[in-house]
Design a protein around this motif. Structure first.
Motif: not given
Length: 844
Positions: A99-111
């Motif tokens: 959850t953290v990797m997908m929702f709190l890292f991956a999408v926010p990082a590219v955004e």
């Protein structure tokens, strides 16, 4: 307005809008206006450069935290039958890691990278809604920290990052762990959609003059497709989380089979979001690679237009492969064939990009810098992940490898290769744009070597353990299965990756010094983000003639810094940037943007508090926080009134208005994007209705239908409400007539909804009894949400009218209210047609 009238994009390089020297105090005033606040007030900053850095730093914090969870899991799996971590704790770690990797890292990082880079690449002063960006970040920050802390109290989600019912239904997960996932990530959904709105409008409307769509950098195209994927994919997961949380809280049986529901509905909704999610992550990373490769090769990108088309095609095809994750659920063979073909087809546009990058590298003279090493590592690892993706896209193979460690290896190769390696390349490449000095090349090579070796050592053996039958999502395994030494090797690889990340953090501590006086264009890149800049972005906004302006216009940086292009100062006396036409980037007007303020920070804090308090069943405090969040949003909107600023001279004798309405307005575009999100959410609810009908067609219509007079009456009232809104819009020049028409529309809307609800109640419909009743109640609930929203917007619009901030010229607030009103009317009529007339049509 055509910019070629005064200075077209094809004009000679020596012809500049502002050739005369600029006033001495002009530049000082520009810097003063864009200076960030000091002290504690610094957190109220809204400049994209600062908000982007906050965003990137927070996303990387969650990457490190999720990595620590991965190390704990790998330590547990290093040897068979280990007792380091209990099963329940392992399930929480496993769920939180994903959850953290997908929702709190991956999408926010590219955004976050988009928030930081896009204005600089487009030579805009900022994104068009800076407070919206700040709100999106702070909602993500407050909510994300609180969500992660559930691990320390034993209430973290434990149903897997995919949260499949019925295991996450109340019967099998009676605690609040699942609720933290369902409600706790609501702020991520809000943050992502807010960011997508900002990106779409920013890319299409705030480009430099002359930067037509065919001259736009590949990264801007990638972020535009990224935002489109969020707009059309995130509503599915929003609806899914709403349905599951409502089922848990109120017993509405959307996923309970014995009451007509279906657990497969969750999988359809989740993976309709979940597979485009892969490309939501990959496409911005690919866009960054398309910016880095020409620089390291010293040559323009090969097949620029094909790469752009490949980005668009990838985004389009990605919506046809969600069943790729459901091959073993008993779906009909014909459907399997279609989705298997789509899974293969999506590799074609990705291959086009890979070959374009390789051709560019082959054509140029590559500098083996740290960004270049990470790009080469990305090409190797992502290609391997793509090859195994083709394998699991074949149905017979997927039946054998499904839910084994082969799949774990595949998606880690894709996600780490396709997103993490490009992100590290971007960190090393763009740090000189942010910091007074670049990161260390010597340490960077060690960072690359450790991460590259670690990823392959950690995940390549998982292909073998998967083919040997090791299931995923297990916290231990018996000895003697042949998996022992392979798991130990994977654990060693995980710690190698951790060592590389730790060395990168050391490099950051030693060299990263954020400052407007940055290291500059150390790579000799050719794109606009490397122009001299400060808190105000560029001193003047240039005219763009090619894909690589700094290579093709040698004096561009000097002329921009001297203020020889458009908007060299602050003609409105505040923050502003040029809004251009969406296709040809011709200047249309100057948008005045707000400065720092506490309202976005406080609105974000109370938004996160609303979701988290609902999770722990503190309903009244949650509602109070929700009201405060809405109040602070309205407060910052109230401050955005530009007044009656006259048209301003932006240089070169070009005078632009400072306020427009209708389709030319950037606010109108933002509302249209929001309505696309809302429309997609409604379409997903329609899909849910018809899917559950196909699951149980004989017993679907569980309650008698109301007499047609009631839905007909509701439909008439919805229509009359929209008519009154039209009347209000056409009489804005007569304030009292307009106000009365707007006020009259509110009770018509409320009565229409009330009649619709009462008709169903009188017919005996109870949402707790059957999935049919639950879905019908969901139609009414969604409509009720829009009715409530429109009541707030109507009173806000009336307040602006009474305050003298609304008239036939300054009508942006009313136009947005009108757009949402007509949408709610259309949705209400569509809901009535489906719920009332479809059952009669099929003869039930």
């Amino acid at each position: 307005m055509n910019i070629q009238a005064s200075q077209g994009p094809d004009a000679r390089a020596e012809e500049l809008p502002n050739e005369a020297p600029r006033p001495d105090d002009e530049f000082a005033q520009l810097k003063r206006i864009w200076d960030p606040p000091r002290g504690i007030h610094f957190i109220t900053v809204v400049n994209n450069t600062y908000v982007g850095l906050f965003y990137i730093g927070t996303a990387f914090l969650f990457f490190v935290l999720a990595g620590i969870l991965a190390l704990l899991m790998r330590s547990q799996l290093a040897v068979p039958q280990a007792g380091l971590i209990a099963q329940g704790t392992y399930n929480q770690l496993f769920t939180m890691h994903g959850t953290v990797m997908m929702f709190l890292f991956a999408v926010p990082a590219v955004e976050a990278m988009g928030v930081y880079l896009l204005p600089n690449m487009q030579a805009a002063r900022d994104l068009p809604f800076p407070r919206l960006s700040a709100y999106a970040f702070w909602a993500y920050f407050f909510g994300g920290i609180a969500f992660f802390c559930t691990l320390f109290f034993g209430v973290a989600p434990d149903g897997g990052w995919f949260m499949y019912p019925p295991l996450t239904s109340t019967q099998y997960s009676p605690g609040i762990n699942a609720d933290f996932w369902l409600l706790g990530i609501g702020f991520i959904e809000i943050s992502a959609i807010a960011g997508a709105i900002e990106i779409v409008v920013g890319v299409l409307r705030t480009r430099a003059p002359g930067m037509s769509l065919d001259r736009m950098p590949v990264y801007c195209w990638a972020m535009l497709v990224f935002a489109g994927l969020i707009i059309f994919a995130f509503p599915a997961i929003i609806l899914g989380t709403l349905l599951l949380e409502i089922e848990r809280a109120f017993g509405w049986p959307f996923f309970i089979a014995e009451k007509g529901g279906s657990p497969l509905l969750w999988q359809h909704l989740f993976w309709f979001f979940g597979h485009p999610e892969v490309y939501i992550i990959f496409l911005p990373a690919a866009g960054m690679v398309s910016m880095i490769v020409p620089t390291i090769a010293g040559s323009p990108l090969v097949a620029h237009r094909l790469v752009v088309l490949a980005l668009i095609a990838t985004g389009f095809i990605s919506f046809g492969v969600w069943v790729h994750h459901m091959f073993t659920t008993g779906i009909p063979q014909l459907s399997l064939s279609f989705f298997s073909a789509a899974s293969m087809a999506v590799s074609v546009p990705s291959g086009i990009q890979v070959f374009a990058w390789i051709a560019t590298i082959a054509r140029g003279r590559v500098m083996l810098t740290t960004p270049a090493l990470f790009v080469i590592g990305f090409l190797f690892i992502f290609t391997l992940g793509g090859l195994t993706g083709v394998m699991v896209g074949m149905v017979p193979f997927d039946w054998q490898a499904h839910d084994t460690y082969f799949v774990v290896a595949h998606f880690h190769y894709v996600l780490i290769g396709g997103m993490v390696f490009p992100l590290f390349a971007a960190f090393y490449y763009w740090t000189p744009h942010t910091s007074r000095r670049p990161l260390s090349e010597r340490l960077g090579r060690w960072v690359f070597g450790l991460i590259f070796a670690g990823v392959n050592v950690a995940f390549f053996p998982m292909h073998i353990t998967g083919l040997m039958g090791m299931p995923r999502r297990v916290y231990t395994y018996p000895a003697g299965m042949g998996w022992d030494w392979l798991n130990l090797v994977s654990t060693v690889g995980a710690f190698l990756v951790a060592a590389g990340v730790a060395l990168f953090l050391i490099d950051l501590l030693r060299n990263f010094r954020p400052s407007p006086d940055n290291a500059g264009n150390v790579w000799n890149a050719g794109t606009l983000e490397w122009l001299p800049s400060g808190d105000y972005a560029n001193r003047s906004i240039p005219i763009v003639r090619t894909h690589y302006p700094l290579w093709d216009q040698p004096r561009l940086a000097e002329d921009v810094e001297a203020g020889r292009y458009y908007l060299p100062g602050a003609p409105t006396g505040g923050r502003e940037t040029i809004v251009t036409s969406p296709v040809h980037a011709e200047p249309q007007y100057v948008v005045q943007m707000p400065g720092p303020g506490w309202a976005p920070v406080l609105a974000a804090f109370f938004t996160a508090a609303f979701f988290l308090l609902l999770t722990v069943k503190l309903v009244w405090p949650a509602l109070a926080c929700g009201v405060l969040a809405v109040g602070f949003v309205l407060r910052w909107l109230w401050d955005t009134d530009p007044g009656r600023t006259p048209p301003v001279d932006i240089g070169g004798g070009l005078t632009l208005p400072t306020y427009v309405t209708g389709p030319m307005s950037h606010a109108w575009w933002a509302m249209i994007v929001l309505l696309l999100v809302a429309g997609t959410l409604f379409v997903c609810l329609l899909f849910s209705y018809f899917f559950l009908w196909t699951v149980n067609p004989r017993g679907w219509f569980a309650a008698p239908l109301p007499d047609l007079v009631w839905p007909a009456g509701a439909a008439i009232l919805y229509g009359l409400g929209s008519v009154m809104i039209v009347v209000a819009g056409r009489t804005l020049w007569r304030p009292w007539t307009s106000r009365l028409a707007l006020a009259a529309a509110v009770p018509l809307l409320v009565c229409a909804l009330g009649i619709d609800i009462n008709a169903h109640l009188q017919s005996g419909l109870r949402p707790q009894d059957t999935s049919y009743g639950a879905v019908v109640a969901m139609f009414l609930s969604l409509q009720g949400f829009y009715v409530g929203t429109l009541i707030v917007m109507a009173f806000y619009t009336l307040a602006r009218s009474f305050a003298g901030k609304l008239d036939q010229v300054r009508r942006g607030t009313f136009d947005n209210t009108m757009l949402l009103w007509h949408f709610a009317t259309a949705q209400g009529l569509a809901g009535i047609a489906v719920v009332q007339f479809f059952p009669r049509l099929v003869g039930e």
